[in-house]
Write an enzyme that holds these catalytic residues in place. Structure first.
Site, PDB file in Angstrom:
ATOM      1  N   ARG A   1       7.014   9.598   6.270  1.00 13.74           N
ATOM      2  CA  ARG A   1       6.095   9.480   5.343  1.00 13.74           C
ATOM      3  C   ARG A   1       7.618   9.648   4.008  1.00 13.74           C
ATOM      4  NH1 ARG A   1       2.504   7.888   7.031  1.00 13.74           N
ATOM      5  NH2 ARG A   1       0.969   8.546   7.511  1.00 13.74           N
TER       6      ARG A   1
ATOM      7  N   GLU B   1       3.922   3.921  -2.688  1.00 11.66           N
ATOM      8  CA  GLU B   1       3.710   2.268  -2.441  1.00 11.66           C
ATOM      9  C   GLU B   1       2.679   1.687  -3.046  1.00 11.66           C
ATOM     10  OE1 GLU B   1       2.531   3.344   1.963  1.00 11.66           O
ATOM     11  OE2 GLU B   1       4.735   4.097   2.253  1.00 11.66           O
TER      12      GLU B   1
ATOM     13  N   HIS C   1       6.005  -0.146   4.910  1.00 15.39           N
ATOM     14  CA  HIS C   1       4.996   0.508   5.753  1.00 15.39           C
ATOM     15  C   HIS C   1       4.533  -0.269   7.017  1.00 15.39           C
ATOM     16  CE1 HIS C   1       2.626   4.371   5.795  1.00 15.39           C
ATOM     17  NE2 HIS C   1       2.720   4.201   6.495  1.00 15.39           N
TER      18      HIS C   1
HETATM   19  C1  GLV Z   1       1.012   5.168   9.273  1.00 14.59           C
HETATM   20  O1  GLV Z   1       2.311   5.233   8.993  1.00 14.59           O
HETATM   21  C2  GLV Z   1      -0.083   5.524   9.636  1.00 14.59           C
HETATM   22  O2  GLV Z   1      -0.451   7.171   9.496  1.00 14.59           O
HETATM   23  O3  GLV Z   1      -0.427   5.836  10.875  1.00 14.59           O
END
Ligand code: GLV
Length: 374
Positions: free
Chosen positions: A267, A296, A318
Site C-alpha cells: 500500500r 491514487e 496499482h
Molecule cells: C490490491 O492491492 C489488493 O489489495 O487486492
C-alpha cells in the site's frame, strides 16, 4: 420477482462473475465507472435497500455507509486482499460481515513485485527507450549504461504473510539470499523449508553458491539488503501497536545501502513518498519501483514524477494483481471476481449454516463470535 435480493457494485467485476450473480436470480446494479462512484451515490443506493455491496479499495466504507444500509445491508464484498479502506470497527459495530479476496492474487502479486524489481535493476525501461528512440549507437561493453544483477544478491522481504512468502519462493529460485522481517508473525516452518530447498539446489549443483534465509529485525533487514520488497498491510496508529504507515521514511531509507533498490507492491502510505523522492534525488538509495501510492491515481505534482529521478524510478498503476485470470476468473479459487461473487452468495444464501465465522472469505469474524457462556 418482488423479493429479488439486490446487489450494488461500485465497479464492474467482469462478465463471468456478474453473470453468475444474475443467473442466480440477484438484481445486480453496477456502477459503470471506470472511476469510483461518489460516496453520496453509494449512500443513496444503500438507503434504497441493498442486500450486498461490492466494493473496491477506492471506496471509503465507514459508519456513514453502514448507517445508510442499516436493516438491509448484509455483506460488503471487497474485490481486493487489502481492506484498509474499510473501517473494521464500524463494520463490527453494525454487525456487517465484510469479505476480501486473499489467496487468489498471492502469486500474481508476488510475481509482479519480482518482475518490477528485475525491470528496475536491469534498467529494462531505459534500454527499450534507447532502441525505440533510435539512440542506441552500437553494442559496447558498458556504454551507455549497465544494470545490476539480481542473481546471488540479498533481498529483504518486509512482511511474511501470503504474498511475502510467495515472493520468498520466487527469489529463492533466483539464487538470492533472503532476510525476512515481519512485525507480527514468523513462519519458521516455511523459512526452514526454503533453506532445505536452497541446500538441495546447491548440493545437486543447480546453483553454484550456497544461499541462506533467516528472520532478522527490521533495521538489520534494511541494512543488509541489495533489494527491499514491502509486503505488509497498511496499519495506521491506533489500529495496532506496530503501525506500518510511513515505515519507509527519511530515517529508515538512510539505513539502506546506497546501491540498494526499494520495491513496493503493498500500500502506498507504507512509504513516505516525499522522503523517498528526496532519497532518490540525493542517491541515498539506487532506485525504487512502486505499484502503489499515497494517493491514487498519482497526482501530477507528485515528487516521484520529478524528471531528475526518472532514470531510477519505475511507476505502475496499482497493477500487481492485474492478470486476466487473477482478476476475472469466475472460479473462487482462481479469480478475485469469482471469490467476490462467492462471498456475496455465502452470506445472502446463508451457506455454512449462516454463520459468518465459518465463511472462508469473511474477514471480521470476531464480530460474530459469541462470548463463551459463563
Ligand atoms: C490490491 O492491492 C489488493 O489489495 O487486492
Amino acid at each position: 420477482m418482488a423479493d429479488k435480493k439486490r446487489i450494488f457494485a461500485t465497479s464492474r467485476i467482469g462478465d463471468p462473475a456478474e453473470n453468475r450473480l444474475r443467473e442466480r436470480g440477484y438484481e445486480l446494479e453496477v456502477f459503470q465507472g471506470p472511476e469510483a462512484p461518489p460516496k453520496k451515490l453509494i449512500i443513496e443506493k444503500l438507503k434504497s435497500g441493498v442486500d450486498a455491496l461490492i466494493t473496491t479499495l477506492r471506496d471509503p466504507i465507514d459508519a456513514e455507509i453502514f448507517e445508510a444500509g442499516k436493516g438491509t445491508l448484509r455483506v460488503v464484498a471487497q474485490i481486493a486482499v487489502g481492506f484498509d479502506n474499510i473501517n473494521r470497527a464500524d463494520a463490527n459495530k453494525y454487525q456487517v460481515p465484510f469479505t476480501n479476496t486473499a489467496d487468489v492474487l498471492t502469486e500474481a502479486t508476488a510475481e509482479f513485485a519480482f518482475l518490477m524489481l528485475g525491470m528496475l535493476a536491469r534498467k529494462m525501461y531505459a534500454s527499450e527507450r534507447l532502441v525505440r528512440e533510435q539512440k542506441w549507437p552500437s553494442w559496447h561493453p558498458f556504454l551507455p549504461f549497465l544494470g545490476d544483477e539480481v542473481t546471488g544478491k540479498t533481498i529483504a522481504v518486509i512482511g511474511t504473510g501470503r504474498i511475502g512468502l510467495a515472493m520468498i519462493k520466487k527469489c529463492s529460485g533466483f539464487d538470492m539470499n533472503i532476510l525476512c522481517y515481519d512485525p507480527a508473525y514468523h513462519n519458521d516452518n516455511y523459512v526452514a523449508a526454503i533453506q532445505e530447498l536452497m541446500d538441495l539446489r546447491h548440493a545437486r549443483e543447480i546453483q553454484k553458491e550456497k544461499t541462506w534465509i533467516k528472520y532478522v529485525e527490521f533495521e538489520e533487514a534494511l541494512r543488509g539488503a541489495d533489494y527491499v520488497s514491502i509486503h505488509v498491510p497498511l496499519l495506521r496508529e491506533g489500529e495496532t501497536d506496530k503501525p506500518t504507515y510511513h515505515v519507509i521514511n527519511e530515517k529508515t531509507l538512510k539505513l539502506m545501502k546506497p546501491t540498494a533498490y526499494l520495491v513496493n507492491s503493498s500500500r502506498g502510505p507504507v512509504v513516505d513518498e516525499k522522503a523517498l523522492a528526496q532519497a532518490l534525488k540525493d542517491k541515498v538509495i539506487a532506485g525504487a519501483a512502486l505499484d502503489v501510492f499515497e494517493k491514487e491515481p498519482l497526482p501530477a505534482d507528485s515528487p516521484l514524477l520529478d524528471p531528475e529521478i526518472a532514470d531510477r524510478t519505475r511507476l505502475f498503476h496499482h497493477f500487481a494483481s492485474g492478470g486476466q485470470i487473477t482478476r476475472l476468473s469466475v472460479d473462487p479459487d482462481k479469480g478475485m471476481a469469482g471469490r467476490t461473487a462467492q462471498a456475496v452468495i455465502d452470506v445472502l444464501e446463508a451457506n455454512y449454516g449462516g454463520d459468518p465465522t465459518k465463511m472462508p472469505y469473511v474477514v471480521n469474524k470476531e464480530a460474530f463470535t459469541k462470548p463463551a457462556s459463563p
